[in-house]
Structures are given as C-alpha cells and as structure tokens.
Design an enzyme around this catalytic site. Sequence first.
Site, PDB file in Angstrom:
ATOM      1  N   LYS A 137      42.902  57.599   1.573  1.00 38.10           N
ATOM      2  CA  LYS A 137      41.885  56.850   2.319  1.00 38.10           C
ATOM      3  C   LYS A 137      40.962  57.828   3.039  1.00 38.10           C
ATOM      4  CE  LYS A 137      42.712  54.447   6.300  1.00 38.10           C
ATOM      5  NZ  LYS A 137      41.582  54.626   7.232  1.00 38.10           N
TER       6      LYS A 137
ATOM      7  N   ASP B 280      37.108  53.776   3.643  1.00 40.34           N
ATOM      8  CA  ASP B 280      37.369  52.864   4.766  1.00 40.34           C
ATOM      9  C   ASP B 280      36.350  53.113   5.878  1.00 40.34           C
ATOM     10  OD1 ASP B 280      38.587  51.053   6.477  1.00 40.34           O
ATOM     11  OD2 ASP B 280      40.075  52.507   7.183  1.00 40.34           O
TER      12      ASP B 280
ATOM     13  N   LYS C  14      34.498  50.478   7.127  1.00 37.45           N
ATOM     14  CA  LYS C  14      34.510  49.243   7.941  1.00 37.45           C
ATOM     15  C   LYS C  14      33.113  48.823   8.374  1.00 37.45           C
ATOM     16  CE  LYS C  14      39.105  50.175   9.916  1.00 37.45           C
ATOM     17  NZ  LYS C  14      39.174  51.635   9.684  1.00 37.45           N
TER      18      LYS C  14
ATOM     19  N   ASP D 187      27.698  44.600  10.128  1.00 32.76           N
ATOM     20  CA  ASP D 187      26.273  44.609  10.484  1.00 32.76           C
ATOM     21  C   ASP D 187      25.628  43.332   9.939  1.00 32.76           C
ATOM     22  OD1 ASP D 187      23.630  45.628  11.190  1.00 32.76           O
ATOM     23  OD2 ASP D 187      24.532  47.625  11.094  1.00 32.76           O
TER      24      ASP D 187
ATOM     25  N   THR E  68      44.675  46.349  13.620  1.00 29.89           N
ATOM     26  CA  THR E  68      46.100  46.365  13.991  1.00 29.89           C
ATOM     27  C   THR E  68      46.346  46.984  15.366  1.00 29.89           C
ATOM     28  OG1 THR E  68      46.336  48.425  12.754  1.00 29.89           O
ATOM     29  CG2 THR E  68      46.928  46.398  11.607  1.00 29.89           C
TER      30      THR E  68
ATOM     31  N   ARG F 165      49.822  58.893  10.352  1.00 30.58           N
ATOM     32  CA  ARG F 165      50.450  59.923  11.186  1.00 30.58           C
ATOM     33  C   ARG F 165      51.935  60.144  10.927  1.00 30.58           C
ATOM     34  NH1 ARG F 165      47.332  57.529  16.310  1.00 30.58           N
ATOM     35  NH2 ARG F 165      47.441  55.733  14.890  1.00 30.58           N
TER      36      ARG F 165
HETATM   37  O1  LIG Z   1      43.356  47.297  11.243  1.00 33.98           O
HETATM   38  C1  LIG Z   1      43.333  48.490  10.858  1.00 33.98           C
HETATM   39  C2  LIG Z   1      42.420  48.948   9.950  1.00 33.98           C
HETATM   40  C3  LIG Z   1      42.464  50.246   9.552  1.00 33.98           C
HETATM   41  N1  LIG Z   1      43.383  51.102  10.045  1.00 33.98           N
HETATM   42  C4  LIG Z   1      43.385  52.484   9.561  1.00 33.98           C
HETATM   43  O2  LIG Z   1      44.645  52.789   8.968  1.00 33.98           O
HETATM   44  C5  LIG Z   1      45.058  54.098   9.325  1.00 33.98           C
HETATM   45  C6  LIG Z   1      46.372  54.010  10.038  1.00 33.98           C
HETATM   46  O3  LIG Z   1      46.784  55.294  10.408  1.00 33.98           O
HETATM   47  P1  LIG Z   1      48.142  55.545  11.201  1.00 33.98           P
HETATM   48  O4  LIG Z   1      48.111  57.009  11.510  1.00 33.98           O
HETATM   49  O5  LIG Z   1      49.268  55.159  10.278  1.00 33.98           O
HETATM   50  O6  LIG Z   1      48.124  54.704  12.444  1.00 33.98           O
HETATM   51  C7  LIG Z   1      43.930  54.714  10.149  1.00 33.98           C
HETATM   52  O7  LIG Z   1      43.148  55.499   9.296  1.00 33.98           O
HETATM   53  C8  LIG Z   1      43.136  53.530  10.644  1.00 33.98           C
HETATM   54  O8  LIG Z   1      41.757  53.817  10.719  1.00 33.98           O
HETATM   55  C9  LIG Z   1      44.282  50.647  10.967  1.00 33.98           C
HETATM   56  O9  LIG Z   1      45.150  51.404  11.466  1.00 33.98           O
HETATM   57  N2  LIG Z   1      44.244  49.339  11.340  1.00 33.98           N
END
Ligand SMILES: O=c1ccn([C@@H]2O[C@H](COP(=O)(O)O)[C@@H](O)[C@H]2O)c(=O)[nH]1
Length: 241
Positions: free
Chosen positions: A35, A62, A64, A67, A126, A218
């Site tokens: 991603k 990604d 997002k 607009d 999230t 992470r």
């Molecule tokens: O609702 C959302 C939409 C996108 N993300 C993205 O996913 C990854 C999650 O990374 P972690 O390190 O596992 O937390 C990150 O790139 C976000 O931009 C999301 O977390 N929630």
Amino acid sequence: MMANVAERIIVPLDVPTMEDAIALLDAIPEVTFWKVGLELFVSAGPAILEQLKQRQKRIFLDLKFHDIPNTMAGACRAAGRHGVDLVTVHAPAGGAALKAAQIAALEGAAQADCPPPTLIAVTLLTSISNRDLAYELKVSLELTDYATQMALLAQDSGLGGIVCSPQEANELRRICGDDFLLICPGVRPTWAAMGDQQRAMTPAQAMAAGASYLVIGRPITQAPDPAVALQKICDEIVAPG
Ligand SMILES: O=c1ccn([C@@H]2O[C@H](COP(=O)(O)O)[C@@H](O)[C@H]2O)c(=O)[nH]1
C-alpha cells in the site's frame, strides 16, 4: 508460509522516503501486495509505483480522495492511468462524487491502456471510536449503522468495495454480499501495540469476520525483523491460539 494467507495481507509503505521504501521492499520480499499512502506518495511521487511494478507487486494506492465530484473525477482518472490495483476515496464525499470517481477511474485506465483499478471507499476511519463519532463528529447513528450506510452508498454508486474495520466486517459482508471487497486495516496481533487504532481485531478474527484483505502495518514494518513478524501473523491466522 501459507501462500494464500500471505497474499491476503497488504503491507503499507508508511515511510518518509523512497530509500526507506526500497529498504522495506527488500526486507520482506514475501509481501506481494503493498500500500502506498499519503506520506510516501507526497514525498516520492509516482516513481514509487514504478519501483513496485518492476518488482511485480500488486499496488493499493491509498490517497483517500474526498472532494467535490469534478475534483474526485480528475484525481481518479489520473490514478487510473497509473495501472494500480486498488484506489481509495472517502464514502462521505457523497454519491455524485463516488459515481464520478468510478467512471473517471475506468476512463483513466482505458486512456493508459492498463487494467482498471478497483475503487474502494473508506466507510469510517478505524482511528475513530464510537465516542468520537457521537461527540466529536456529531453523528447520531450507531457506528455500525453509519458504516453500513457508507458501505451501501459505495455499493450503490458502483464501487467494488470498501475499507472498514474488522469489527464491522461480519455485518457488512452479510449486507454487501460475497463479491464486494472488504479491505480491513485496524488489525492487531495480541503482541502488538494498538497505536492510534481504535476499532481493531486480531488477524485471525478479522479473516474469520469476512475480510477480503488485511492491511497490517506497524506490527510488521516496525518489528525488529519484519519477515519474522509476517510469518508469525500468517501462522496465527492458519492456527489461531
Ligand atoms: O480506516 C483506515 C483507513 C486506512 N488505514 C491505513 O491502514 C494502515 C494501517 O497501518 P497500521 O500501522 O497497521 O496501523 C495505515 O497506512 C493507514 O493509513 C487505516 O489504518 N484505517
């Protein structure tokens, strides 16, 4: 490593520079689906997509987009020209913007003679909790009802899927059917820190809830050995403890 499980894990390249991204690609060659988000795309630009294509990786762009319809369409047309697999928009941009984005993404891909991306809409980040939704965003719907409304808006607008928390995946899979992609970030093994994620589940729970793909950043990328962390997650999905 179970290939089919590993192929359902998307790893974000959430790093500041192209050099950092390439180091991560080289550290976990097992990852097939990467991603590219805001930080790296703003820093490195489309050149990172070329690096991924040279390595025959699948790409989730990604960015997002959120607009007005004309601007969403322009951005999605440009994204469609990059030959990526997935592109994100925000569902609350509204039905007119989502429909315009979907049409434009296909136009862009056709212009560049590349396969069309699947456009997916973020239902509710999230990192937003029940409390945030009610008290900060002043949304009076229950969180699951709000996520459902956003998912149906995306589906009715012709998009191919959504980004949702695994906590809503079971219900959204039931409502949206088997052919709709559910991409789930907010995934945390029991041994990893939650960080800013508010609505998370373990990888095994997220898969069982109906996720098509898990986005896990992470816990893998900041692990002492990312390849070991990835393997541990795959093992836990195959044989939950
Ligand atoms: O609702 C959302 C939409 C996108 N993300 C993205 O996913 C990854 C999650 O990374 P972690 O390190 O596992 O937390 C990150 O790139 C976000 O931009 C999301 O977390 N929630």
